[in-house]
Design a protein around this motif. Structure first.
Motif, PDB file in Angstrom:
ATOM      1  N   LEU A  60       3.874   7.778  -2.024  1.00 47.09           N
ATOM      2  CA  LEU A  60       4.196   6.385  -1.721  1.00 47.09           C
ATOM      3  C   LEU A  60       5.261   5.841  -2.658  1.00 47.09           C
ATOM      4  O   LEU A  60       6.154   5.113  -2.249  1.00 47.09           O
ATOM      5  CB  LEU A  60       2.932   5.530  -1.846  1.00 47.09           C
ATOM      6  N   ARG A  64      10.031   7.782  -0.767  1.00 43.41           N
ATOM      7  CA  ARG A  64      10.586   6.914   0.259  1.00 43.41           C
ATOM      8  C   ARG A  64      12.108   6.944   0.188  1.00 43.41           C
ATOM      9  O   ARG A  64      12.718   7.553  -0.684  1.00 43.41           O
ATOM     10  CB  ARG A  64      10.093   5.479   0.034  1.00 43.41           C
ATOM     11  N   GLY A 255      -1.616   0.046   8.114  1.00 39.65           N
ATOM     12  CA  GLY A 255      -0.584   0.589   7.239  1.00 39.65           C
ATOM     13  C   GLY A 255      -0.019   1.896   7.746  1.00 39.65           C
ATOM     14  O   GLY A 255       1.199   2.132   7.687  1.00 39.65           O
ATOM     15  N   GLN A 259       3.928   2.439   8.648  1.00 41.12           N
ATOM     16  CA  GLN A 259       4.754   3.378   7.900  1.00 41.12           C
ATOM     17  C   GLN A 259       5.187   4.566   8.752  1.00 41.12           C
ATOM     18  O   GLN A 259       6.305   5.071   8.591  1.00 41.12           O
ATOM     19  CB  GLN A 259       4.038   3.862   6.644  1.00 41.12           C
ATOM     20  N   ASP A 263       9.099   5.333   8.920  1.00 41.13           N
ATOM     21  CA  ASP A 263       9.567   6.638   8.453  1.00 41.13           C
ATOM     22  C   ASP A 263      10.571   7.267   9.406  1.00 41.13           C
ATOM     23  O   ASP A 263      11.465   8.015   8.982  1.00 41.13           O
ATOM     24  CB  ASP A 263       8.389   7.593   8.279  1.00 41.13           C
ATOM     25  N   VAL A 269       9.109   0.568   3.045  1.00 43.69           N
ATOM     26  CA  VAL A 269       8.083  -0.432   3.345  1.00 43.69           C
ATOM     27  C   VAL A 269       7.654  -1.062   2.023  1.00 43.69           C
ATOM     28  O   VAL A 269       7.148  -0.374   1.142  1.00 43.69           O
ATOM     29  CB  VAL A 269       6.870   0.193   4.057  1.00 43.69           C
ATOM     30  N   GLN A 271       5.577  -2.622  -0.726  1.00 42.06           N
ATOM     31  CA  GLN A 271       4.154  -2.399  -0.966  1.00 42.06           C
ATOM     32  C   GLN A 271       3.485  -3.539  -1.742  1.00 42.06           C
ATOM     33  O   GLN A 271       2.265  -3.708  -1.681  1.00 42.06           O
ATOM     34  CB  GLN A 271       3.976  -1.086  -1.741  1.00 42.06           C
ATOM     35  N   HIS A 290       0.507  -2.677   4.270  1.00 42.58           N
ATOM     36  CA  HIS A 290       1.443  -2.294   5.328  1.00 42.58           C
ATOM     37  C   HIS A 290       1.952  -0.865   5.186  1.00 42.58           C
ATOM     38  O   HIS A 290       2.856  -0.460   5.922  1.00 42.58           O
ATOM     39  CB  HIS A 290       2.631  -3.264   5.332  1.00 42.58           C
ATOM     40  N   PHE A 291       1.403  -0.109   4.261  1.00 44.85           N
ATOM     41  CA  PHE A 291       1.815   1.273   4.032  1.00 44.85           C
ATOM     42  C   PHE A 291       0.573   2.159   4.080  1.00 44.85           C
ATOM     43  O   PHE A 291      -0.562   1.669   4.051  1.00 44.85           O
ATOM     44  CB  PHE A 291       2.538   1.420   2.690  1.00 44.85           C
ATOM     45  N   ARG A 292       0.768   3.469   4.139  1.00 46.80           N
ATOM     46  CA  ARG A 292      -0.366   4.393   4.204  1.00 46.80           C
ATOM     47  C   ARG A 292      -1.272   4.190   2.999  1.00 46.80           C
ATOM     48  O   ARG A 292      -0.799   4.114   1.866  1.00 46.80           O
ATOM     49  CB  ARG A 292       0.110   5.839   4.259  1.00 46.80           C
TER      50      ARG A 292
END
Length: 355
Positions: A60, A64, A255, A259, A263, A269, A271, A290-292
């Motif tokens: 994360l 990115r 999330g 993402q 991606d 995104v 965090q 909003h992310f993994r």
């Protein structure tokens, strides 16, 4: 966008996962990662809302898209002049935090409503959507963000509602206007919009004791392909995330959905800023990442919360101006955001802030 044009501009890295509207209590030192991402329910505060534990931390933070260069033909944002705070008629009900002049803590527990509460949420969401739609029609080269704030403020009070951002933790205006590399919390000021800008307008209204919260990113004049694609994909991320919502669905799927789509376009995104429960209070549980992530918790019938992804073309690392509000991308690359307040229903999710 900060207190005055003559003020020196200092960029400070943010170091916390925060609610979408936070205030001036950032921690300016960077704690160790195990502290940075620890969630402590005993000391929750809207300006210090941390994630629960999640997996894939290295991916994360470091894998990115950070190699993109910002558009060198576009001027970086600079602070403008602020006009005085706008008055609100005395008969309009104010949120409790306005009277206390203290930043509220995030409310513990979800916003789950009875039939009357749902109707109140629909009313506040409908007004917020109408105000946002109107604000979007004002976007054109030459208009200042302060003029947008003035129009938004007037429309909200004309409808017997209070502009939720005004006085929240000291925020001086009635709407957030975040231009180009501004991720969120831009303060309306004397800067005029320019041809090719993109601008997120974030509207929250307090009507009959309930908040409705929404935002969208608009084009100002002739926006280039880079900006148009970013805005389109950000909206798609929100739409896809809403489409998977229903009673019993795990929040972490939001999330992942966002993402996964970002991606595909190698967008960052953000965090540190999250969605949140909303209703009788401005910010409540749950935290919407909003992310993994590996967060726990599931959606409840008749629950209301926001989803508000913020995507970037380049670095997703946020830095803060010394007005303690304005958040911009570290490298000056474009950022876009969309937001809706949704209600979890038996059939899925109802968008309360859809015009």
């Amino acid at each position: 966008m900060i207190r005055g044009a003559a003020m020196s501009l200092t960029l400070r890295p943010t170091s916390r996962i925060l609610s979408s509207f936070v205030g001036d209590r950032f921690l300016h030192s960077t704690p160790p990662l195990h502290q940075l991402f620890r969630y402590n329910p005993g000391s929750k505060h809207v300006s210090m809302q941390l994630s629960r534990t999640f997996s894939g931390l290295t991916d994360l933070l470091f894998n990115r898209r950070n190699d993109g260069l910002p558009n060198t033909t576009r001027k970086r944002l600079k602070p403008g002049k602020l006009s005085p705070c706008r008055p609100v008629p005395g008969h309009i009900e104010r949120p409790p935090y306005v009277k206390s002049k203290q930043p509220p803590g995030i409310a513990s527990g979800p916003e789950v409503h009875d039939e009357k509460g749902i109707e109140c949420m629909r009313a506040s969401g409908r007004l917020a959507a109408q105000v946002l739609e109107y604000a979007g029609t004002l976007v054109k080269p030459g208009i200042t963000t302060d003029e947008i704030d003035r129009a938004v403020h007037q429309m909200i009070i004309d409808n017997g509602a209070y502009p939720s951002p005004l006085g929240y933790g000291g925020f001086p205006k009635s709407v957030c206007t975040s231009v180009n590399e501004c991720i969120c919390h831009g303060i309306p000021d004397s800067r005029a919009l320019e041809d090719g800008d993109i601008i997120n307008i974030d509207v929250t209204v307090y009507l009959n004791g309930y908040h409705g919260d929404t935002s969208a990113t608009f084009f100002c004049g002739n926006v280039d392909d880079e900006g148009r694609q970013l805005v389109q994909v950000t909206k798609e991320c929100l739409d896809k995330a809403i489409s998977i919502c229903a009673p019993g669905v795990e929040f972490k799927k939001i999330g992942k959905t966002i993402q996964d789509h970002a991606d595909k376009f190698r967008y960052g995104v953000v965090q540190q800023f999250v969605g949140h429960g909303v209703g009788r209070v401005f910010h409540a549980d749950p935290v919407i990442l909003h992310f993994r992530n590996n967060d726990t918790g599931c959606m409840l019938l008749n629950q209301t919360f926001t989803i508000e992804p913020m995507l970037t073309v380049g670095s997703f690392n946020p830095v803060m101006w010394d007005d303690n509000w304005t958040i911009v991308t570290e490298d000056g690359s474009l950022s876009a955001q969309f937001e809706h307040t949704i209600l979890i229903t038996e059939d899925g999710a109802e968008i309360l802030t859809k015009s």
